[in-house]
Design an enzyme around this catalytic site. Structure first.
Site, PDB file in Angstrom:
ATOM      1  N   GLY A   9       0.844  -1.256   0.056  1.00 51.55           N
ATOM      2  CA  GLY A   9       0.006   0.042   0.199  1.00 51.55           C
ATOM      3  C   GLY A   9       0.883   1.142   0.040  1.00 51.55           C
ATOM      4  N   ARG A  34       0.938  -2.606  -7.235  1.00 52.35           N
ATOM      5  CA  ARG A  34       0.052  -3.517  -7.967  1.00 52.35           C
ATOM      6  C   ARG A  34      -0.202  -2.787  -9.502  1.00 52.35           C
ATOM      7  NH1 ARG A  34      -6.150  -2.906  -6.636  1.00 52.35           N
ATOM      8  NH2 ARG A  34      -6.351  -0.758  -6.105  1.00 52.35           N
ATOM      9  N   ARG A  35      -0.389  -3.754 -10.346  1.00 46.84           N
ATOM     10  CA  ARG A  35      -0.583  -3.177 -11.661  1.00 46.84           C
ATOM     11  C   ARG A  35      -1.798  -2.416 -11.688  1.00 46.84           C
ATOM     12  NH1 ARG A  35      -3.862  -2.996 -16.208  1.00 46.84           N
ATOM     13  NH2 ARG A  35      -2.808  -2.149 -17.579  1.00 46.84           N
ATOM     14  N   LEU A  81      -0.300  -1.961   4.744  1.00 50.33           N
ATOM     15  CA  LEU A  81      -1.157  -0.936   4.470  1.00 50.33           C
ATOM     16  C   LEU A  81      -2.424  -1.146   3.372  1.00 50.33           C
ATOM     17  CD1 LEU A  81       1.068   2.018   5.345  1.00 50.33           C
ATOM     18  CD2 LEU A  81      -0.025   0.758   6.930  1.00 50.33           C
ATOM     19  N   THR A 126      -8.438  -0.802  12.169  1.00 50.61           N
ATOM     20  CA  THR A 126      -9.284   0.520  12.114  1.00 50.61           C
ATOM     21  C   THR A 126     -10.365   0.839  13.218  1.00 50.61           C
ATOM     22  OG1 THR A 126     -10.981   1.494  10.472  1.00 50.61           O
ATOM     23  CG2 THR A 126     -10.592  -0.725  10.236  1.00 50.61           C
ATOM     24  N   GLU A 128     -13.187   1.575  12.512  1.00 49.00           N
ATOM     25  CA  GLU A 128     -14.307   0.907  11.750  1.00 49.00           C
ATOM     26  C   GLU A 128     -14.754  -0.553  12.411  1.00 49.00           C
ATOM     27  OE1 GLU A 128     -16.760   2.148   9.221  1.00 49.00           O
ATOM     28  OE2 GLU A 128     -15.963   3.898  10.173  1.00 49.00           O
ATOM     29  N   TYR A 149     -16.453  -3.559   5.101  1.00 47.84           N
ATOM     30  CA  TYR A 149     -14.886  -3.313   5.430  1.00 47.84           C
ATOM     31  C   TYR A 149     -14.707  -3.552   6.712  1.00 47.84           C
ATOM     32  CZ  TYR A 149     -11.269  -0.240   6.500  1.00 47.84           C
ATOM     33  OH  TYR A 149     -10.049   0.701   6.699  1.00 47.84           O
ATOM     34  N   LYS A 153     -11.884  -6.351   8.354  1.00 51.08           N
ATOM     35  CA  LYS A 153     -10.656  -5.854   9.190  1.00 51.08           C
ATOM     36  C   LYS A 153     -10.769  -6.344  10.671  1.00 51.08           C
ATOM     37  CE  LYS A 153      -8.351  -2.540   6.697  1.00 51.08           C
ATOM     38  NZ  LYS A 153      -6.909  -2.427   6.609  1.00 51.08           N
TER      39      LYS A 153
HETATM   40  P1  NAP Z   1      -5.487   4.405   0.647  1.00 48.56           P
HETATM   41  O1  NAP Z   1      -4.856   5.840   0.229  1.00 48.56           O
HETATM   42  O2  NAP Z   1      -6.630   3.855  -0.142  1.00 48.56           O
HETATM   43  O3  NAP Z   1      -4.297   3.195   0.052  1.00 48.56           O
HETATM   44  C1  NAP Z   1      -4.442   2.076   0.129  1.00 48.56           C
HETATM   45  C2  NAP Z   1      -3.416   1.200  -0.704  1.00 48.56           C
HETATM   46  O4  NAP Z   1      -3.790  -0.119  -0.837  1.00 48.56           O
HETATM   47  C3  NAP Z   1      -3.026   1.859  -2.018  1.00 48.56           C
HETATM   48  O5  NAP Z   1      -1.554   1.807  -1.989  1.00 48.56           O
HETATM   49  C4  NAP Z   1      -3.453   0.696  -3.117  1.00 48.56           C
HETATM   50  O6  NAP Z   1      -2.968   0.557  -4.227  1.00 48.56           O
HETATM   51  C5  NAP Z   1      -3.149  -0.609  -2.181  1.00 48.56           C
HETATM   52  N1  NAP Z   1      -4.007  -1.884  -2.734  1.00 48.56           N
HETATM   53  C6  NAP Z   1      -5.404  -1.797  -2.639  1.00 48.56           C
HETATM   54  N2  NAP Z   1      -5.726  -2.974  -3.081  1.00 48.56           N
HETATM   55  C7  NAP Z   1      -4.547  -3.636  -3.456  1.00 48.56           C
HETATM   56  C8  NAP Z   1      -4.228  -5.188  -3.890  1.00 48.56           C
HETATM   57  N3  NAP Z   1      -5.299  -5.917  -4.026  1.00 48.56           N
HETATM   58  N4  NAP Z   1      -2.796  -5.491  -3.813  1.00 48.56           N
HETATM   59  C9  NAP Z   1      -1.970  -4.415  -3.465  1.00 48.56           C
HETATM   60  N5  NAP Z   1      -2.189  -3.362  -3.022  1.00 48.56           N
HETATM   61  C10 NAP Z   1      -3.512  -2.933  -3.065  1.00 48.56           C
HETATM   62  O7  NAP Z   1      -5.739   4.108   2.219  1.00 48.56           O
HETATM   63  P2  NAP Z   1      -4.786   4.854   3.343  1.00 48.56           P
HETATM   64  O8  NAP Z   1      -5.814   5.731   3.997  1.00 48.56           O
HETATM   65  O9  NAP Z   1      -3.533   5.046   2.957  1.00 48.56           O
HETATM   66  O10 NAP Z   1      -5.084   3.640   4.478  1.00 48.56           O
HETATM   67  C11 NAP Z   1      -3.767   2.883   4.629  1.00 48.56           C
HETATM   68  C12 NAP Z   1      -4.279   1.421   5.349  1.00 48.56           C
HETATM   69  O11 NAP Z   1      -4.902   2.003   6.694  1.00 48.56           O
HETATM   70  C13 NAP Z   1      -5.350   0.879   4.920  1.00 48.56           C
HETATM   71  O12 NAP Z   1      -5.253  -0.626   5.099  1.00 48.56           O
HETATM   72  C14 NAP Z   1      -6.635   1.280   5.393  1.00 48.56           C
HETATM   73  O13 NAP Z   1      -7.970   0.235   5.536  1.00 48.56           O
HETATM   74  C15 NAP Z   1      -6.106   1.363   7.006  1.00 48.56           C
HETATM   75  N6  NAP Z   1      -6.752   2.721   7.681  1.00 48.56           N
HETATM   76  C16 NAP Z   1      -6.886   3.965   7.234  1.00 48.56           C
HETATM   77  C17 NAP Z   1      -7.307   4.866   8.014  1.00 48.56           C
HETATM   78  C18 NAP Z   1      -7.658   6.191   7.659  1.00 48.56           C
HETATM   79  O14 NAP Z   1      -8.215   7.130   7.942  1.00 48.56           O
HETATM   80  N7  NAP Z   1      -6.716   6.739   6.357  1.00 48.56           N
HETATM   81  C19 NAP Z   1      -7.939   4.689   9.222  1.00 48.56           C
HETATM   82  C20 NAP Z   1      -7.748   3.159   9.852  1.00 48.56           C
HETATM   83  C21 NAP Z   1      -7.216   2.203   8.897  1.00 48.56           C
HETATM   84  P3  NAP Z   1      -3.368   1.430  -5.546  1.00 48.56           P
HETATM   85  O15 NAP Z   1      -2.768   2.813  -5.312  1.00 48.56           O
HETATM   86  O16 NAP Z   1      -3.175   0.786  -6.609  1.00 48.56           O
HETATM   87  O17 NAP Z   1      -4.827   1.694  -5.399  1.00 48.56           O
HETATM   88  O1  F7E Z   2     -16.702   8.988   5.665  1.00 56.70           O
HETATM   89  C1  F7E Z   2     -20.232  10.706   5.720  1.00 56.70           C
HETATM   90  C2  F7E Z   2     -20.035   9.175   5.747  1.00 56.70           C
HETATM   91  O2  F7E Z   2     -15.603   8.168   3.710  1.00 56.70           O
HETATM   92  C3  F7E Z   2     -16.583   9.759   6.910  1.00 56.70           C
HETATM   93  C4  F7E Z   2     -11.412   5.253   5.823  1.00 56.70           C
HETATM   94  O3  F7E Z   2     -10.034   5.668   5.789  1.00 56.70           O
HETATM   95  O4  F7E Z   2     -11.646   6.076   8.116  1.00 56.70           O
HETATM   96  C5  F7E Z   2     -12.171   6.110   6.702  1.00 56.70           C
HETATM   97  O5  F7E Z   2     -13.649   5.690   6.631  1.00 56.70           O
HETATM   98  C6  F7E Z   2     -18.035  10.224   7.407  1.00 56.70           C
HETATM   99  C7  F7E Z   2     -19.173   8.864   7.157  1.00 56.70           C
HETATM  100  O6  F7E Z   2     -14.513   8.006   5.967  1.00 56.70           O
HETATM  101  C8  F7E Z   2     -20.140  11.805   2.706  1.00 56.70           C
HETATM  102  O7  F7E Z   2     -21.131   8.506   5.798  1.00 56.70           O
HETATM  103  C9  F7E Z   2     -21.203  12.117   4.281  1.00 56.70           C
HETATM  104  O8  F7E Z   2     -19.983   8.810   8.065  1.00 56.70           O
HETATM  105  O9  F7E Z   2     -14.291  10.084   4.826  1.00 56.70           O
HETATM  106  P1  F7E Z   2     -15.253   8.688   4.948  1.00 56.70           P
HETATM  107  P2  F7E Z   2     -15.010   6.465   6.890  1.00 56.70           P
HETATM  108  O10 F7E Z   2     -15.916   5.831   6.436  1.00 56.70           O
HETATM  109  O11 F7E Z   2     -14.877   7.005   8.300  1.00 56.70           O
HETATM  110  C10 F7E Z   2     -11.765   4.668   8.622  1.00 56.70           C
HETATM  111  C11 F7E Z   2     -11.040   4.858  10.012  1.00 56.70           C
HETATM  112  C12 F7E Z   2     -10.947   3.595   7.756  1.00 56.70           C
HETATM  113  O12 F7E Z   2     -10.480   3.019   8.357  1.00 56.70           O
HETATM  114  C13 F7E Z   2     -11.354   3.716   6.193  1.00 56.70           C
HETATM  115  O13 F7E Z   2     -10.437   3.217   5.562  1.00 56.70           O
HETATM  116  O14 F7E Z   2     -18.636  11.147   6.264  1.00 56.70           O
HETATM  117  N1  F7E Z   2     -20.079  11.377   4.522  1.00 56.70           N
HETATM  118  N2  F7E Z   2     -21.059  12.522   2.993  1.00 56.70           N
HETATM  119  C14 F7E Z   2     -19.596  10.913   3.447  1.00 56.70           C
HETATM  120  N3  F7E Z   2     -18.371  10.184   3.208  1.00 56.70           N
HETATM  121  C15 F7E Z   2     -18.135  10.237   2.003  1.00 56.70           C
HETATM  122  N4  F7E Z   2     -17.175   9.488   1.689  1.00 56.70           N
HETATM  123  N5  F7E Z   2     -18.673  10.847   1.006  1.00 56.70           N
HETATM  124  C16 F7E Z   2     -19.738  11.939   1.217  1.00 56.70           C
HETATM  125  O15 F7E Z   2     -20.206  12.372   0.242  1.00 56.70           O
END
Ligand code: NAP
Ligand code: F7E
Length: 344
Positions: A9, A34-35, A81, A126, A128, A149, A153
């Site tokens: 990731g 990844r491709r 990641l 996460t 979530e 999701y 996780k």
């Molecule tokens: P992100 O920007 O969506 O990055 C996801 C990464 O996973 C990208 O590099 C993507 O590659 C790669 N990926 C997806 N499918 C794959 C596959 N089949 N094989 C190999 N690589 C693959 O997510 P992020 O926000 O950086 O989050 C990083 C990690 O933390 C994730 O596991 C997410 O679930 C977790 N997380 C995030 C948050 C948050 O708030 N950001 C909170 C809690 C947990 P591509 O570029 O090719 O799509």
């Molecule tokens: O939504 C509301 C939606 O998609 C936040 C991922 O990184 O954090 C992320 O997940 C809230 C939700 O993030 C829109 O319904 C309203 O209540 O930005 P989000 P998420 O779902 O909290 C967790 C910790 C992860 O692990 C995940 O990978 O915002 N919402 N209106 C909306 N959300 C989106 N996307 N778009 C809207 O228009």
């Protein structure tokens, strides 16, 4: 000798910040790529062009590829990641979500143990996973995920983090991270959607911002602060799980209001429910509700209690909520101005 780290990731938000962090720490950094049909290197182009990281082709869906990547990288530490990280999309593509976020983790940990049983692994868990659990949520709170999701996780956490730690004595930690955002956040996540859309509305390149549920509460931190916590977990003597959060929670509405205020819009809300709108001082509609963005099941309120991380990792968030919104807005205003200049 330099320590070696493998990041799956690496092209994502967190992967790119973690790569910056580990390169600065003197690690030899390998990233699995990844491709895709489009250019995925947007966030890591400098690291790649300056040859500060090595990219290896692979995919979480492919056990042979994972074994090859691990054999080539020979990592001391693996940061997993890679994920289908969009909660909304997980309702539409549940199998794909489980394939990567659950089975993919299994493939990775089995391949890693085969190559080097003493490897240290970070698993991106996460908030979530808490789902419907009442706030504040800590390491001892029960999990009640409501999305594919969150379920995938949680299952990965139970089976491959807690399970493999207990059964196989694998050094593996879950970082239970609450939402963290940045200018590198994907534009379909709500925070970046808001900052980027407001910047476009200001520049006259977009009419209105369309959002779903404004009342959901999230504990939003800055992604760059959070990657340090991932590294700190793997430096401990024993593998343990940690909640990483700011301890402050705000609604989507509050995020929008803060961003609108910082950009200089004087906003007032009118109407109720799906008919609610936000107008600027001239009466122009800036925000509308589009039910398309409501989810089948919503996580209403997340607020992390990260006191274990504060005490045992010595980690604390460095960036305030308002500062985070400001950083994202400034970036997006610059990006939009550059986009507008190109069009002229
Ligand atoms: P992100 O920007 O969506 O990055 C996801 C990464 O996973 C990208 O590099 C993507 O590659 C790669 N990926 C997806 N499918 C794959 C596959 N089949 N094989 C190999 N690589 C693959 O997510 P992020 O926000 O950086 O989050 C990083 C990690 O933390 C994730 O596991 C997410 O679930 C977790 N997380 C995030 C948050 C948050 O708030 N950001 C909170 C809690 C947990 P591509 O570029 O090719 O799509
Ligand atoms: O939504 C509301 C939606 O998609 C936040 C991922 O990184 O954090 C992320 O997940 C809230 C939700 O993030 C829109 O319904 C309203 O209540 O930005 P989000 P998420 O779902 O909290 C967790 C910790 C992860 O692990 C995940 O990978 O915002 N919402 N209106 C909306 N959300 C989106 N996307 N778009 C809207 O228009």
């Amino acid at each position: 000798m330099k320590k070696r780290a493998l990041i799956t990731g690496i092209t994502g938000q967190d992967g790119s910040y973690l790569a910056d962090f580990l390169v600065a720490k003197g690690y030899e950094v390998f990233g699995m790529l990844r491709r895709t049909s489009t250019d995925p290197l947007m966030r890591i182009v400098n690291l790649y062009e300056e040859r500060k990281i090595t990219l290896l082709s692979g995919n979480m869906r492919d056990a042979c590829a994972l074994e090859r990547v691990i054999a080539e990288a020979k990592p001391d530490e693996i940061y997993n990641l890679a994920a289908q990280s969009d909660v909304g999309i997980s309702f539409l593509c549940p199998e794909e979500t489980f394939e990567i976020n659950y089975y993919g983790v299994g493939r990775l940990v089995n391949a890693a143990m085969k190559e080097n049983p003493s490897v240290r692994i970070y698993q991106a868990s996460t908030s979530e996973m808490f789902g419907k659990t009442k706030p504040p949520q800590s390491e001892s709170s029960p999990f009640h995920p409501v999305s594919p999701y969150g379920e995938a996780k949680q299952k990965a956490h139970d089976d491959y983090v807690v399970g493999y730690r207990n059964r196989h004595h694998l050094f593996i930690c879950s970082g239970i991270l609450f939402n963290h955002e940045s200018p590198r956040r994907g534009k379909h996540f709500v925070t970046r959607k808001i900052t980027h859309s407001l910047a476009k509305i200001e520049a006259g390149l977009q009419e209105t911002l369309l959002l779903g549920n404004l009342e959901a509460k999230r504990d939003w931190g800055f992604a760059q602060d959070y990657v340090e916590a991932m590294w700190l977990m793997l430096q401990k003597d024993q593998p343990e799980d940690f909640v990483i959060a700011t301890g402050e929670s705000r609604t989507v509405r509050e995020f929008f209001e803060t961003a609108a205020r910082l950009i200089g819009f004087k906003i007032r809300f009118e109407g109720k429910g799906q008919d609610e709108v936000a107008k600027d001082e001239k009466g122009k509609i800036i925000l509308k509700i589009d039910p398309k963005y409501y989810r089948k099941a919503e996580v209403d309120s997340l607020l992390g209690d990260a006191s274990k991380a504060y005490k045992e990792l010595g980690w604390k968030p460095k960036t305030s909520f308002e500062e985070l919104v400001r950083i994202m807005l400034e970036h997006d205003r610059d990006e939009v101005r550059a986009m507008a200049a190109k069009k002229r």
